[in-house]
Design an enzyme around this catalytic site. Structure first.
Site, short mmCIF file in Angstrom:
data_model
loop_
_atom_site.label_atom_id
_atom_site.label_comp_id
_atom_site.label_asym_id
_atom_site.label_seq_id
_atom_site.Cartn_x
_atom_site.Cartn_y
_atom_site.Cartn_z
N CYS A 110 -25.73 62.23 3.26
CA CYS A 110 -26.08 61.16 2.64
C CYS A 110 -27.49 61.43 2.11
CB CYS A 110 -26.01 59.83 3.46
SG CYS A 110 -26.45 58.50 2.36
N CYS A 113 -29.68 57.78 2.14
CA CYS A 113 -30.18 57.25 3.44
C CYS A 113 -29.31 57.91 4.69
CB CYS A 113 -30.05 55.65 3.61
SG CYS A 113 -28.49 54.96 2.86
N SER A 114 -28.31 56.81 5.37
CA SER A 114 -27.35 57.74 6.30
C SER A 114 -26.14 57.22 6.27
CB SER A 114 -28.37 57.55 7.59
OG SER A 114 -28.40 56.34 7.93
N CYS A 115 -25.65 57.01 5.24
CA CYS A 115 -24.01 56.69 5.20
C CYS A 115 -23.24 57.52 5.93
CB CYS A 115 -23.58 56.33 3.70
SG CYS A 115 -24.73 55.12 2.76
FE FE Z 1 -26.58 56.53 2.93
#
Ligand code: FE
Length: 209
Positions: A110, A113-115
């Site tokens: 991602c 961000c950090s999906c």
């Molecule tokens: Fe994300």
């Protein structure tokens, strides 16, 4: 516990920050009073990162390896196929399964961000959220894979999939040789979290090495 994968939804930010601050404050108080051992918390988090969560995804992969109809369903409508095993996204995000083949390897990131496909993989590893992984996975996927100990033939293409709050990816690694007739439970043991992010491969059983 992990909520920074929804940074796309800025109206949630304050609530999650408050929640994290409260959890941290509670942890500090309990630790100071000698009621909990921080090392014990680390063990619990580690268990969820590496065992409990990814076991769901490993069952999905093992079923796809064993059942061609399920594999087709997973390819066409991963959200529904995965939900049929009882694993559903908490905010209705969609899933897509990407299958490794002889000529293509898939890698998930991602960049924003950090999906992360938490419903099948649990908590994301720290490196998944790190800026270095998020940028380099796109610029130099082969180099990133090498750092994870994965060296692919030059002829193999690497496809990088960028997750979002709405769409998350699950890599279905190639089924290793030497696993004919194996039960789904046994097959699932070969499927690590990293193999389902694409930074690893399915483990090869000893009889096929
Ligand atoms: Fe994300």
């Amino acid at each position: 516990m992990h909520d920074d994968d929804h940074d796309h939804h800025h109206h949630h930010d304050n609530r999650y920050t408050d929640m994290q601050a409260r959890v941290r404050a509670l942890e500090t108080v309990l630790t100071e009073k000698g009621l909990i051992d921080p090392a014990a918390i680390d063990v619990i988090v580690e268990t969820y990162e590496t065992k409990v969560g990814p076991r769901n995804g490993a069952r999905v992969v093992a079923k796809a390896w064993s059942d061609l109809e399920f594999a087709d369903w997973l390819r066409q409508d991963a959200t529904a196929a995965i939900a049929s095993l009882g694993y559903a996204g908490r905010q209705g995000e969609h899933m897509r399964a990407v299958f490794n083949t002889d000529d293509t390897h898939n890698l998930v990131v991602c960049t924003l961000c950090s999906c992360y496909p938490w419903s099948v993989l649990g908590l994301p590893p720290v490196w998944y959220k790190a800026p270095a992984y998020r940028s380099r996975a796109v610029i130099d996927p082969r180099g990133v894979l090498a750092e994870f100990g994965v060296t692919l033939p030059e002829s193999k293409k690497i496809r990088v999939w960028d997750s979002t709050a709405e769409l998350r990816y699950l890599v279905v690694p190639e089924r290793p040789n030497g696993t004919d007739g194996w039960s789904e439970e046994r097959l699932a043991d070969l499927v690590s979290r990293d193999a389902m992010i694409g930074t690893g491969l399915a483990a090869v059983p000893e009889n096929a090495r």
